[in-house]
Motif scaffolding. Structure first.
Motif, PDB file in Angstrom:
ATOM      1  N   ALA A   1       1.096   5.086  -7.438  1.00 28.57           N
ATOM      2  CA  ALA A   1      -0.181   5.416  -7.824  1.00 28.57           C
ATOM      3  C   ALA A   1      -0.209   7.008  -8.157  1.00 28.57           C
ATOM      4  CB  ALA A   1      -1.226   4.780  -7.229  1.00 28.57           C
ATOM      5  N   VAL A   2       0.082   7.912  -7.253  1.00 28.65           N
ATOM      6  CA  VAL A   2       0.004   8.987  -7.256  1.00 28.65           C
ATOM      7  C   VAL A   2       0.729   9.785  -8.355  1.00 28.65           C
ATOM      8  CG1 VAL A   2      -0.372   9.542  -4.805  1.00 28.65           C
ATOM      9  CG2 VAL A   2       2.067   9.814  -5.615  1.00 28.65           C
ATOM     10  N   ASN A   3       1.707   9.026  -9.001  1.00 26.45           N
ATOM     11  CA  ASN A   3       2.561   9.421  -9.984  1.00 26.45           C
ATOM     12  C   ASN A   3       2.184   8.759 -11.580  1.00 26.45           C
ATOM     13  OD1 ASN A   3       4.275  11.311  -8.733  1.00 26.45           O
ATOM     14  ND2 ASN A   3       5.154   9.756  -7.655  1.00 26.45           N
ATOM     15  N   VAL A   4       1.090   7.885 -11.257  1.00 26.45           N
ATOM     16  CA  VAL A   4       0.821   7.229 -12.552  1.00 26.45           C
ATOM     17  C   VAL A   4       0.338   8.234 -13.558  1.00 26.45           C
ATOM     18  CG1 VAL A   4      -1.177   6.029 -13.572  1.00 26.45           C
ATOM     19  CG2 VAL A   4      -0.220   4.952 -11.400  1.00 26.45           C
ATOM     20  N   ASP A   5       1.090   7.880 -14.752  1.00 23.41           N
ATOM     21  CA  ASP A   5       0.911   8.602 -16.058  1.00 23.41           C
ATOM     22  C   ASP A   5       0.029   7.938 -17.027  1.00 23.41           C
ATOM     23  OD1 ASP A   5       0.955   9.859 -18.501  1.00 23.41           O
ATOM     24  OD2 ASP A   5       3.031  10.521 -18.029  1.00 23.41           O
ATOM     25  N   PHE A   6      -1.194   8.473 -17.184  1.00 23.65           N
ATOM     26  CA  PHE A   6      -2.152   7.558 -17.921  1.00 23.65           C
ATOM     27  C   PHE A   6      -1.685   7.396 -19.565  1.00 23.65           C
ATOM     28  CE2 PHE A   6      -4.649   8.459 -14.246  1.00 23.65           C
ATOM     29  CZ  PHE A   6      -5.277   7.295 -14.014  1.00 23.65           C
ATOM     30  N   ALA A   7      -0.902   8.339 -20.002  1.00 27.07           N
ATOM     31  CA  ALA A   7      -0.304   8.248 -21.142  1.00 27.07           C
ATOM     32  C   ALA A   7       0.554   7.081 -21.339  1.00 27.07           C
ATOM     33  CB  ALA A   7       0.431   9.389 -21.653  1.00 27.07           C
ATOM     34  N   ILE A   8       1.419   6.742 -20.195  1.00 24.88           N
ATOM     35  CA  ILE A   8       2.274   5.543 -20.016  1.00 24.88           C
ATOM     36  C   ILE A   8       1.263   4.279 -19.848  1.00 24.88           C
ATOM     37  CG2 ILE A   8       4.022   4.547 -18.736  1.00 24.88           C
ATOM     38  CD1 ILE A   8       5.058   7.061 -17.889  1.00 24.88           C
TER      39      ILE A   8
ATOM     40  N   VAL B   1       0.993  -1.191  -0.099  1.00 20.89           N
ATOM     41  CA  VAL B   1      -0.073  -0.042  -0.163  1.00 20.89           C
ATOM     42  C   VAL B   1       1.059   1.431  -0.009  1.00 20.89           C
ATOM     43  CG1 VAL B   1      -1.671   1.439   1.173  1.00 20.89           C
ATOM     44  CG2 VAL B   1      -1.915  -1.000   1.256  1.00 20.89           C
ATOM     45  N   PHE B   2       2.022   1.140   0.655  1.00 17.41           N
ATOM     46  CA  PHE B   2       2.727   2.590   0.886  1.00 17.41           C
ATOM     47  C   PHE B   2       3.513   2.652  -0.510  1.00 17.41           C
ATOM     48  CE2 PHE B   2       6.890   4.563   1.795  1.00 17.41           C
ATOM     49  CZ  PHE B   2       6.265   5.852   2.493  1.00 17.41           C
TER      50      PHE B   2
ATOM     51  N   SER C   1      -0.192   0.061 -11.300  1.00 14.28           N
ATOM     52  CA  SER C   1       1.112   1.063 -10.772  1.00 14.28           C
ATOM     53  C   SER C   1       2.547   0.931 -11.371  1.00 14.28           C
ATOM     54  CB  SER C   1       1.084   0.787  -9.119  1.00 14.28           C
ATOM     55  OG  SER C   1       0.310   0.933  -8.341  1.00 14.28           O
ATOM     56  N   ILE C   2       2.741  -0.442 -11.818  1.00 14.54           N
ATOM     57  CA  ILE C   2       3.946  -0.331 -12.654  1.00 14.54           C
ATOM     58  C   ILE C   2       3.848  -0.001 -13.883  1.00 14.54           C
ATOM     59  CG2 ILE C   2       5.679  -2.019 -13.602  1.00 14.54           C
ATOM     60  CD1 ILE C   2       5.786  -1.914 -10.596  1.00 14.54           C
ATOM     61  N   PHE C   3       2.827  -0.396 -14.764  1.00 13.17           N
ATOM     62  CA  PHE C   3       2.690   0.098 -16.157  1.00 13.17           C
ATOM     63  C   PHE C   3       2.494   1.522 -16.236  1.00 13.17           C
ATOM     64  CE2 PHE C   3       1.432  -4.413 -17.322  1.00 13.17           C
ATOM     65  CZ  PHE C   3       2.720  -4.932 -17.623  1.00 13.17           C
ATOM     66  N   GLY C   4       1.791   2.015 -14.946  1.00 18.39           N
ATOM     67  CA  GLY C   4       1.637   3.534 -15.096  1.00 18.39           C
ATOM     68  C   GLY C   4       2.868   4.423 -14.837  1.00 18.39           C
TER      69      GLY C   4
ATOM     70  N   SER D   1      14.743   4.129 -10.961  1.00 17.10           N
ATOM     71  CA  SER D   1      15.106   5.141 -11.689  1.00 17.10           C
ATOM     72  C   SER D   1      13.975   6.178 -12.100  1.00 17.10           C
ATOM     73  CB  SER D   1      15.421   4.583 -13.039  1.00 17.10           C
ATOM     74  OG  SER D   1      14.837   3.824 -13.935  1.00 17.10           O
ATOM     75  N   VAL D   2      12.718   5.648 -11.903  1.00 17.08           N
ATOM     76  CA  VAL D   2      11.372   6.566 -11.945  1.00 17.08           C
ATOM     77  C   VAL D   2      10.892   6.868 -10.793  1.00 17.08           C
ATOM     78  CG1 VAL D   2      11.292   5.569 -14.523  1.00 17.08           C
ATOM     79  CG2 VAL D   2      10.148   4.424 -12.462  1.00 17.08           C
ATOM     80  N   ILE D   3      11.376   6.358  -9.769  1.00 14.28           N
ATOM     81  CA  ILE D   3      10.769   6.593  -8.436  1.00 14.28           C
ATOM     82  C   ILE D   3      11.552   7.773  -7.691  1.00 14.28           C
ATOM     83  CG2 ILE D   3       9.896   5.871  -6.259  1.00 14.28           C
ATOM     84  CD1 ILE D   3       9.804   3.060  -7.354  1.00 14.28           C
ATOM     85  N   GLU D   4      11.118   9.062  -7.491  1.00 16.34           N
ATOM     86  CA  GLU D   4      11.663  10.129  -6.943  1.00 16.34           C
ATOM     87  C   GLU D   4      11.952   9.909  -5.476  1.00 16.34           C
ATOM     88  OE1 GLU D   4       9.807  13.558  -7.972  1.00 16.34           O
ATOM     89  OE2 GLU D   4       9.937  13.512 -10.098  1.00 16.34           O
TER      90      GLU D   4
END
Length: 418
Positions: free
Chosen positions: A175-182, A168-169, A248-251, A277-280
């Motif tokens: 999830a808050v960074n999911v890019d629907f284009a991705i 969940v964490f 979450s992964i595909f987003g 590399s994509v998680i800040e």
């Protein structure tokens, strides 16, 4: 697989409160989620979001029903009867021998994949080589399987709870960074997805491969109806976790970023490195790493229980400390040795497991229930739904999934390369 259902190191026959559905469901879910969580993103990169969801939903439905078919086939036998005993009695020695080989192969290769992956993840944490990490992993955590099913129940509940919290964490951070284009891969307007679905099915099937634990569940609960509810709840938990995970992964990780991961055989450390590399947030990255380790551990223990009980029955080892020590050795030492000598990609291993698993997760359960119904016509006892049409459907699904795997191996199915 029924040797360790009651606590072997305690007095047998003690009056205890009946096991809860959530405990059994967590065992089923824990068997599933290690392979699924860590293998599905890479396996589904070609099919991407929509078709991956379709594939795992169909697989979950078929695999739940085939597990119920096993329960129905078992219902005329003693609660301690195993997959080996029932298959030999109904389908004969030769079919049972082949089934035994596929059960052991799948259980062994899953344990092999988990042991190898644990070593890759733990080597940096422990500051030792991946081989030493794998050995320590097996020595420490296989003790729960050696002890009893009740111990596995308890640790599975703890691990599933821990996985959910870290999941969940970690997922909330993704999830808050999911890019629907991705997520929709809209940037690749000419991309093709459906050709890759068929090659994904063996990994999807392995993601619901709990069937070696069905006999354990039946003996644990004492009846088929409660065991069937635990199976359904367990596969539903796994499916819900898969949905959230893939979303979450595909987003967050673009489809093209999976190419180097796939080139490394879908190894977990490669997937976690790409995600990092994509998680800040470092805390989110740590939560994802923690979740991945918990998923491997829970599945290692759950799969280990099924293989342990199965081999105890097959080899006729007694339910004593010495007998359970022998069963521990034949369960865990072969995959550990192979992991140390011949490590290879996680998704590759899961694919082989899925092809072999079609035998005992689909074909054999359907054949067992087909023959059992000819001699047991009692409509008041537990019965899997769908009649003979469902029996034929489950067999067809299993055969086609195995065929798709071998077609993919020889290059007859398209492979995603970016």
């Amino acid at each position: 697989m029924a040797q360790s259902i009651d606590m072997p190191l305690e007095k047998q026959g003690a009056k205890e409160k009946g096991p809860s559905l959530i405990g059994g469901a967590c065992i089923i879910a824990s068997v599933c989620v290690g392979a699924g969580m860590l293998g599905l993103p890479s396996a589904g990169a070609g099919a991407w979001t929509f078709w991956s969801i379709v594939a795992i939903s169909l697989t979950m439905a078929v695999m739940t029903i085939s597990g119920w078919m096993l329960l129905e086939a078992y219902k005329s036998y003693d609660l301690k009867a195993s997959f080996n005993t029932v298959t030999k009695d109904i389908l004969g020695e030769k079919v049972n021998l082949f089934n035994n080989l596929t059960v052991y192969f799948v259980g062994g290769i899953l344990l092999y994949a988990y042991i190898t992956s644990s070593g890759l993840i733990l080597q940096d944490m422990l500051g030792v080589s991946s081989q030493i990490s794998s050995i320590l992993f097996v020595l420490v955590f296989s003790i729960f399987v050696w002890h009893s099913t009740r111990a596995v129940d308890r640790i599975s509940v703890v691990l599933i709870t821990f996985m959910i919290l870290s999941f969940v964490f970690g997922v909330s951070g993704l999830a808050v960074n999911v890019d629907f284009a991705i997520l929709s891969d809209s940037i690749n307007s000419n991309a093709s997805y459906t050709p890759y679905v068929l090659a994904m099915l063996p990994v999807a099937l392995t993601s619901f491969g709990y069937h070696h634990s069905v006999g354990s569940m039946r003996s644990y609960y004492g009846d088929e109806k409660r065991a069937s509810k635990a199976i359904l709840l367990g596969t539903s938990i796994a499916l819900a976790l898969y949905f959230l995970w893939l979303f979450s992964i595909f987003g967050n990780l673009p489809r093209t970023d999976f190419v180097p991961i796939i080139e490394q055989g879908g190894n977990i450390d490669a997937l976690l490195g790409a995600l990092g590399s994509v998680i800040e947030s470092e805390r989110v990255a740590s939560a994802i790493n923690t979740f991945s380790m918990a998923a491997i551990l829970s599945s290692f223990i759950g799969v280990g229980l099924g293989v342990f009980d199965y081999l105890a029955d097959l080899c006729k080892f007694d339910d004593t400390k010495q007998g359970r020590g022998k069963t521990w050795a034949v369960t865990f030492l072969p995959p550990l040795v192979l992991s140390l000598l011949f490590p290879f990609g996680f998704v590759i291993a899961i694919g082989y497991a899925g092809a072999a698993a079609t035998v005992w997760t689909c074909i054999i359960p359907a054949l067992l229930v087909y023959k059992a119904r000819k001699t047991n016509t009692d409509e008041n006892t537990f019965k899997a739904p769908g009649g003979n049409a469902m029996v034929y459907g489950v067999i067809a699904f299993g055969v086609l999934t195995a065929v798709f795997h071998f077609m993919s191996m020889v290059g007859f199915l398209p492979a995603f390369t970016g």
